[in-house]
Design a protein around this motif. Structure first.
Motif, mmCIF file in Angstrom:
data_model
loop_
_atom_site.group_PDB
_atom_site.id
_atom_site.type_symbol
_atom_site.label_atom_id
_atom_site.label_comp_id
_atom_site.label_asym_id
_atom_site.label_seq_id
_atom_site.Cartn_x
_atom_site.Cartn_y
_atom_site.Cartn_z
ATOM 1 N N ASN A 18 -92.751 -38.800 17.588
ATOM 2 C CA ASN A 18 -91.658 -38.419 18.477
ATOM 3 C C ASN A 18 -90.334 -38.764 17.805
ATOM 4 O OD1 ASN A 18 -89.716 -38.230 20.610
ATOM 5 N ND2 ASN A 18 -91.386 -38.419 22.096
ATOM 6 N N LEU A 19 -89.730 -37.776 17.147
ATOM 7 C CA LEU A 19 -88.495 -38.011 16.411
ATOM 8 C C LEU A 19 -87.353 -38.425 17.335
ATOM 9 C CD1 LEU A 19 -88.293 -35.224 13.678
ATOM 10 C CD2 LEU A 19 -89.423 -37.446 13.617
ATOM 11 N N TRP A 20 -87.368 -37.928 18.568
ATOM 12 C CA TRP A 20 -86.323 -38.281 19.518
ATOM 13 C C TRP A 20 -86.389 -39.771 19.849
ATOM 14 C CZ3 TRP A 20 -81.792 -37.217 21.139
ATOM 15 C CH2 TRP A 20 -81.330 -37.618 22.390
ATOM 16 N N HIS A 21 -87.569 -40.273 20.097
ATOM 17 C CA HIS A 21 -87.745 -41.699 20.366
ATOM 18 C C HIS A 21 -87.425 -42.537 19.127
ATOM 19 C CE1 HIS A 21 -90.690 -41.033 23.979
ATOM 20 N NE2 HIS A 21 -89.453 -40.618 24.207
ATOM 21 N N ASN A 22 -87.847 -42.063 17.970
ATOM 22 C CA ASN A 22 -87.536 -42.772 16.721
ATOM 23 C C ASN A 22 -86.025 -42.860 16.511
ATOM 24 O OD1 ASN A 22 -90.338 -41.443 14.737
ATOM 25 N ND2 ASN A 22 -90.269 -43.065 16.258
ATOM 26 N N TYR A 23 -85.346 -41.770 16.792
ATOM 27 C CA TYR A 23 -83.895 -41.733 16.622
ATOM 28 C C TYR A 23 -83.198 -42.704 17.569
ATOM 29 C CZ TYR A 23 -79.086 -40.153 17.259
ATOM 30 O OH TYR A 23 -77.723 -40.118 17.385
ATOM 31 N N LEU A 24 -83.570 -42.689 18.850
ATOM 32 C CA LEU A 24 -82.961 -43.602 19.824
ATOM 33 C C LEU A 24 -83.236 -45.059 19.449
ATOM 34 C CD1 LEU A 24 -83.809 -41.779 23.190
ATOM 35 C CD2 LEU A 24 -81.598 -41.850 22.014
ATOM 36 N N THR A 25 -84.438 -45.325 18.964
ATOM 37 C CA THR A 25 -84.780 -46.681 18.520
ATOM 38 C C THR A 25 -83.928 -47.085 17.328
ATOM 39 O OG1 THR A 25 -87.059 -46.364 19.280
ATOM 40 C CG2 THR A 25 -86.666 -48.147 17.715
ATOM 41 N N ASN A 35 -93.152 -33.992 19.328
ATOM 42 C CA ASN A 35 -94.576 -34.017 18.966
ATOM 43 C C ASN A 35 -94.687 -33.631 17.498
ATOM 44 O OD1 ASN A 35 -97.362 -34.221 19.194
ATOM 45 N ND2 ASN A 35 -97.584 -32.108 19.918
ATOM 46 N N TYR A 36 -94.099 -34.477 16.662
ATOM 47 C CA TYR A 36 -93.857 -34.141 15.264
ATOM 48 C C TYR A 36 -94.922 -34.747 14.365
ATOM 49 C CZ TYR A 36 -91.052 -33.455 11.001
ATOM 50 O OH TYR A 36 -90.594 -33.073 9.772
ATOM 51 N N LYS A 37 -95.301 -33.993 13.353
ATOM 52 C CA LYS A 37 -96.256 -34.481 12.363
ATOM 53 C C LYS A 37 -95.549 -34.566 11.022
ATOM 54 C CE LYS A 37 -100.069 -35.542 10.197
ATOM 55 N NZ LYS A 37 -100.577 -36.935 10.241
ATOM 56 N N ALA A 38 -95.333 -35.809 10.552
ATOM 57 C CA ALA A 38 -94.651 -36.002 9.277
ATOM 58 C C ALA A 38 -95.595 -35.716 8.121
ATOM 59 C CB ALA A 38 -94.117 -37.427 9.168
ATOM 60 N N ILE A 39 -95.020 -35.378 6.976
ATOM 61 C CA ILE A 39 -95.805 -35.197 5.761
ATOM 62 C C ILE A 39 -96.321 -36.559 5.318
ATOM 63 C CG2 ILE A 39 -95.753 -34.455 3.355
ATOM 64 C CD1 ILE A 39 -93.501 -32.542 4.083
#
Length: 434
Positions: free
Chosen positions: A63-70, A130-134
């Motif tokens: 969750n990039l949005w949650h990662n960003y806020l964190t 709902n992101y899948k990083a490389i």
């Protein structure tokens, strides 16, 4: 979203160009009813791209949005977060404002983007939540940052209210820290407007540990003992590592930072031309809850250079006492740091067995400001063989001992002579040949 962001107090002074503030403006215009769909879509995509760039550089996932806020919460150095870094969560009026902010952040964590996606006919928010990083560890320039942000993000996702959110964040501030110092091991500096110093993280610092430095056991023991006392809050000394090039002086400093990072040790690398910034640098870090090594690599001064006098005063002898959370570690090929010449002896006065030279004493006094001096000398032929053999074993090189040492001899003849660096370069060459 704009109403939630407007509630922020302690964390509300973010620059207008941050992703959160820009998305808040998009939502405000959307709710006004007077907007261009194409314009808002373009602006949304611009911020999504910025999120993807940040997510890629820090290897965020799920969750990039949650990662960003964190990431915002971790990096925000405000009176509340800095106090928590020092003493943890304490009862105080400021907690009321912090919990109000955390209630807003909890709402941002749970924000429903379906309205904006439907209005603009986009699905980008569903994708980034709902992101899948490389999964490529070698692409992560700073896995330490990624690990801490993602771990805290997952904890915050599970909180039920602002009280649990508050406990989670304040615990992180106390255990790990806040801002760049909380996430990174080492930094370089540059001067910004107003004469202040900005700290730039070194994201690709060598992961070497002291066991990787073969030999020099007495030297490593002295360095560990001094650093251990320092991070434990005991009295410790500035350290000068001197001796031949390629013997592991700089490697030892990097390794000591890696080994004591978890204990709150940080390193700031500074160059000779930046010595005038030392006082400002120290004033900005002296009240932080970390132990700082100010690192000076290959430190030496020519005869006509006078910057060493300023450094001497900063290390010890100025009006202001050097803070207890700061030490200076330096490496040099010169034992006495400053080039000496025969003319320095012209003012020698002799009186029986007493010899005094003001010029020489002035030059030697800088090295004497380092309470611990550790000599690193070129290894003997047998020690060189031992280093080569141990490095080869660590790398699982498939070569006989006789052939290995024969090749090592041929290598050193053409690459600067016997040293630990030469041995490491030789092993790297052999790995590339296989």
């Amino acid at each position: 979203m704009e109403k939630i962001v407007s509630k922020l107090l302690m964390y509300g002074d973010m620059p207008e160009d941050t992703i959160l503030m820009q998305l808040s403006k998009v939502c405000k215009e959307l709710h006004s009813g007077s907007y261009s769909k194409e314009d808002l879509t373009s602006r949304v995509y611009k911020q999504i791209k910025r999120l993807l760039i940040l997510g890629t550089s820090c290897a965020f996932d799920k969750n990039l949005w949650h990662n960003y806020l964190t990431y915002l919460l971790i990096m925000d150095e405000n009176p509340f977060s800095l106090t928590c870094e020092k003493v943890g969560s304490k009862d105080g009026s400021v907690n009321h404002f912090a919990k109000s902010d955390f209630k807003a952040f909890k709402e941002l964590f749970d924000y429903d983007f379906s309205e904006i996606e439907a209005a603009l006919d986009v699905d980008c928010f569903s994708c980034i939540t709902n992101y899948k990083a490389i999964d490529k560890p070698e692409l992560m320039y700073n896995g330490n940052v990624s690990e801490k942000v993602r771990s805290l993000s997952e904890e915050l996702e599970k909180t039920q209210n602002e009280e649990a959110f508050f406990d989670c964040i304040t615990r992180f501030y106390k255990e790990i820290g806040v801002g760049a110092f909380g996430l990174n091991k080492a930094f370089r500096i540059h001067e910004i407007q107003g004469g202040r110093v900005e700290f730039n993280p070194i994201n690709n610092m060598d992961t070497v540990v002291l066991d990787d430095l073969i030999g020099y056991e007495l030297q490593k023991k002295k360095l560990i003992a001094n650093t251990k006392a320092f991070v434990e809050g005991k009295k410790a000394n500035n350290v000068l590592l001197f001796g031949d090039s390629g013997t592991g002086k700089s490697t030892s400093i990097k390794a000591i930072v890696n080994e004591f990072y978890k204990d709150g040790l940080r390193m700031i690398e500074i160059y000779k031309y930046q010595f005038r910034l030392l006082s400002q640098l120290i004033s900005q870090i002296k009240n932080r809850n970390y132990k700082f090594i100010i690192y000076m690599d290959d430190l030496s001064f020519e005869e006509d250079e006078s910057d060493y006098k300023f450094l001497k005063a900063v290390i010890e002898g100025g009006v202001e006492t050097k803070p207890d959370n700061i030490l200076i570690y330096a490496t040099s090929n010169r034992r006495h740091l400053i080039k000496e010449t025969w003319k320095d002896r012209r003012d020698v006065e002799q009186d029986g067995d007493i010899h005094r030279s003001d010029t020489m004493e002035e030059k030697l006094s800088l090295a004497n400001r380092f309470g611990v001096t550790i000599g690193y000398y070129k290894p003997s032929r047998q020690e060189y063989y031992n280093i080569v053999t141990e490095l080869a074993n660590k790398e699982n090189l498939n070569i006989s001992s006789e052939e290995l040492l024969k090749e090592a001899d041929m290598w050193e003849l053409n690459h600067g002579g016997i040293s630990g660096r030469c041995a490491r370069q030789f092993i790297n060459h052999m790995i590339g040949e296989q």
